[in-house]
Design an enzyme around this catalytic site. Structure first.
Site, short mmCIF file in Angstrom:
data_model
loop_
_atom_site.label_atom_id
_atom_site.label_comp_id
_atom_site.label_asym_id
_atom_site.label_seq_id
_atom_site.Cartn_x
_atom_site.Cartn_y
_atom_site.Cartn_z
N GLU A 1 0.80 -1.22 0.00
CA GLU A 1 0.00 0.00 0.00
C GLU A 1 0.83 1.27 0.00
O GLU A 1 0.48 2.25 -0.65
CB GLU A 1 -0.96 0.02 1.20
CG GLU A 1 -2.18 -0.89 1.05
CD GLU A 1 -1.88 -2.35 1.28
OE1 GLU A 1 -0.75 -2.67 1.71
OE2 GLU A 1 -2.78 -3.18 1.02
N HIS B 1 -11.39 -5.09 9.43
CA HIS B 1 -11.84 -5.03 8.05
C HIS B 1 -13.19 -4.33 7.91
O HIS B 1 -13.85 -4.44 6.89
CB HIS B 1 -11.98 -6.44 7.46
CG HIS B 1 -10.68 -7.03 7.00
ND1 HIS B 1 -9.61 -7.19 7.83
CD2 HIS B 1 -10.28 -7.44 5.79
CE1 HIS B 1 -8.60 -7.72 7.16
NE2 HIS B 1 -8.98 -7.88 5.91
#
Lengths: 324, 414
Positions: free
Chosen positions: A59, A128
């Site tokens: 990322e 999440h």
């Protein structure tokens, strides 16, 4: 008018964006896999591997290289599979994408769109299921979009692609199947323009992203009790449409702000504070706030649902603060 | 410059063999100290203590222990520049007892059944959210675990049900947790990616984030001089996370007792290792850290390699990077059929030629450590255990509403 789901609206927006040669898309599993949320299905075949780039699970460099590529003249669209993983890249977003124009006194721009998926409610557990768009909305130099309908997603994305600022475009994980009508003729939605999804005179409900739909459910319940709610969908958090909200509060005198992320530190605090600063005399009671409960998202479905705002809690907040 | 110590002193050299073969039982001292299996489920103790089957045919009888020889191609070495030289690496010969072999096979069968039944529960919508199954990786999991000693630490990523069981959590508790019930090992709060146990730190959903955690766990063990190691697992996809390299550097610099293990199942979600990694030789990615590649489908190879690595690390040489070359039969998770980025032929090929349970059965039979009847009985037992776990999951209660706020904070008063 064409009816489509939100996913299709974003796909359409991306296709349009790729008409500009300076635009390319990179992210995890966007190409061969078709996108974790199927938004870019078929793009690899259609646009080729030079413009649809499957990245490693990295990322920091996905955003960082996106920033660099934008600095040097392209208009990248990078994808962070979910906003939860944006934390791995938060330095690149906050310290680099958002600040390079300022620090260089305008010598550089970062025309970068960071698309990501936000929200919970799918039993994906604590790491999440988060919604951090409020954190990013605190950062000068960043723009933040949180569309709730296909119409808004397409209109806002078109505006994002014309904007030379770094933009976080947060699509809600549970809204990809949301149906809506989209005009066939061209339209754009400027950032900082909220949408009144439902007009009413008795109470204002301010919301964004999936909570807009929860707010509309609450409005339906209020109507049964003879109260007309005005539902305002902010559509963007930075900039956010203060005027539309204040105008509504001056009319209804009662307001509740609804947000999915944790109530503590949520953007609803910013909105509530602004309302009481600028429309204090128009309020019949304190601004009500309904946010996610201050707990990490539990896996168990019943517990998880209890932590996310629902229409009952909105009704209760209005009853508590305004007696209605 | 002082020469790096040679770790092979006192160890025997591996001998080359042209093919894997079992040598017949030779009573006496094992080639090197083999650690006994740390956890042998109760029902297996009965099995392994049962009388050795006798019959007129030599093939039907089992031995209590056997020596084995592995192909030289089960390992590859990467020398690195820190720690000690690997020399010729882990041995190709070893000894395994009937109890150890039975124990390993039973665990592999248990994991296979657990994962299969969990998939069914998911389709019934009893399990929700994410479910990442490890069918095909059983030898990597069990072989590694069998080489550890009580007190050794382990942390892994989200494809964690197998390790959760080998670390000592019952199939029942795992299934109940997957179903979000109060009887689950995280009381329904964690779900599939967040299973924990003693000396077992999950179960982690953020790709690669568990690796710095593992370095830290290793640090504590070094600081406390426990003599234990931390096995820190991650996948081929995670191997490209920056934080992994930060952990490598700290572990090598500070000589942390960390065994980094890359479970290379060739795919990170939908992206193959060659499409994600400029260097898919993950055992070399530690660069200055020595590395070992092992055939992850051969439970004896994984066990032997892990024992050797653990000894190396316990001797104070610092970290190692192990790559387990393995495969997952199913897609990344239940929402991924696993077909858009790999061929059905490839999956079928691995199932037919490199299935870890079949390989283990072949080894067990070849070494005369188990009979085919015993193997069948173990499989049946594993299916029964998983079935009972499913019933347990079904019938268990949901966590009470108050649990929503339980354990956010530690508090002195509670």
């Amino acid at each position: 008018m064409t009816e489509m789901i939100l996913r299709e609206a974003v796909t359409k927006a991306l296709r349009e964006a790729l008409e500009d040669d300076r635009v390319f898309i990179m992210g995890e599993d966007i190409g061969a896999y078709g996108g974790a949320y199927a938004v870019t299905r078929g793009f690899l075949d259609e646009f080729g591997p030079e413009r649809i780039m499957d990245t490693p699970i990295s990322e920091s460099v996905i955003v960082g290289a996106g920033v660099g590529s934008a600095l040097a003249g392209l208009r990248p669209i990078v994808e962070l599979m979910t906003i939860n993983f944006s934390l791995v890249a938060i330095d690149q977003i906050v310290n680099h994408a958002a600040k390079l124009r300022y620090m260089s006194d305008g010598q550089f721009s970062v025309p970068l769109v960071i698309r990501t998926v936000t929200g919970g409610g799918g039993q994906l557990a604590a790491t999440h299921s988060q919604s951090f768009e409020n954190w990013y909305a605190s950062v000068p130099g960043l723009k933040v979009a949180v569309p709730a309908t296909p119409y808004d997603a397409l209109g806002l994305f078109r505006a994002a692609m014309k904007d030379d600022n770094p933009i976080l475009f947060a699509e809600h994980s549970l809204l990809y199947g949301m149906r809506g009508e989209v005009p066939d003729e061209w339209y754009e939605i400027p950032f900082g323009q909220a949408d009144i999804k439902r007009k009413g005179n008795d109470v204002t409900i301010v919301a964004y992203s999936r909570m807009t739909h929860v707010a509309l459910q609450a409005a339906a319940m209020l109507e049964e009790k003879g109260r007309q709610a005005e539902v305002i969908d902010l559509r963007t958090l930075r900039p956010w449409d203060k005027e539309t909200v204040l105008e509504s509060v001056r009319k209804t005198n009662r307001v509740v702000v609804v947000e999915e992320t944790w109530k503590t530190g949520g953007f609803s605090g910013e909105i509530a504070s602004t309302i009481q600063e600028e429309a204090f005399d128009d309020l019949d009671g304190p601004v009500a706030r309904v946010g996610g409960l201050d707990v990490p998202a539990p896996y168990n479905g019943t517990l998880e649902a209890a932590a996310i705002p629902n229409s009952e809690r909105i009704i209760k907040a209005l009853s508590d603060n305004y007696g209605i | 410059k002082t020469p790096r110590p040679h770790y092979q002193e006192g160890r025997q050299d591996a001998t080359e063999t042209s093919s894997a073969r079992a040598t017949s039982f030779v009573p006496g001292i094992p080639l090197y100290r083999l650690h006994s299996f740390p956890l042998l489920p109760l029902h297996l103790k009965t099995l392994s203590n049962s009388a050795v089957a006798t019959s007129g045919f030599r093939r039907q009888s089992t031995v209590t222990s056997a020596r084995f020889t592995l192909n030289s191609d089960v390992y590859k070495l990467h020398e690195g520049t820190t720690g000690a030289s690997l020399g010729s690496g882990p041995p190709l010969e070893g000894e395994i007892t009937r109890e150890e072999m039975t124990g390993m096979y039973s665990l592999m069968a248990a994991i296979r059944e657990l994962e299969t039944k969990a998939g069914d529960l998911y389709l019934e919508k009893i399990i929700r959210g994410f479910l990442h199954r490890c069918n095909g990786q059983e030898a990597s999991i069990v072989g590694l675990e069998s080489a550890l000693t009580p007190g050794d630490e382990l942390i892994t990523a989200y494809r964690c049900h197998g390790y959760t069981h080998t670390r000592g959590v019952s199939v029942k508790e795992i299934m109940a947790e997957l179903a979000g019930k109060a009887t689950g090992c995280s009381k329904g709060k964690g779900g599939s990616m967040h299973l924990y146990g003693p000396h077992y730190y999950g179960g982690n959903g953020i790709v690669g984030a568990q690796v710095p955690l593992g370095a830290g766990i290793a640090f504590t063990n070094k600081y406390n001089e426990t003599g234990k190691i931390c096995v820190t697992l991650y996948g081929d996809g995670a191997a490209n996370q920056g934080q992994v390299f930060e952990a490598y550097n700290m572990a090598a610099l500070w000589k942390l007792p960390c065994l980094f293990v890359c479970e290379n199942n060739l795919y990170g979600m939908g992206t193959s290792s060659t499409r994600s990694s400029a260097c898919p030789e993950y055992y070399t990615r530690g660069h200055y850290i020595p590395g070992i590649w092992v055939d992850g489908q051969n439970v004896l190879a994984v066990r032997t390699a892990t024992q050797w690595c653990a000894d190396y690390i316990r001797a104070g040489n610092g970290p190692l990077v192990m790559e387990q070359f393995t495969y997952r039969y199913y897609g990344h998770s239940m929402s991924d059929p696993g077909k858009s980025y790999r061929s059905a032929t490839e999956v079928k090929g691995v199932r037919e030629t490199r299935d870890p349970l079949k390989k283990c059965e072949e080894l067990a039979l070849e070494l005369n450590l188990m009979t085919s009847d015993e193997i069948k009985a173990i499989k049946k037992d594993a299916a029964k255990t998983a079935e009972e776990a499913v019933e347990f999951a079904h019938s268990s209660p949901h966590p009470p509403p108050a649990d929503l706020y339980a354990h956010i904070w530690w508090s002195r008063t509670k």
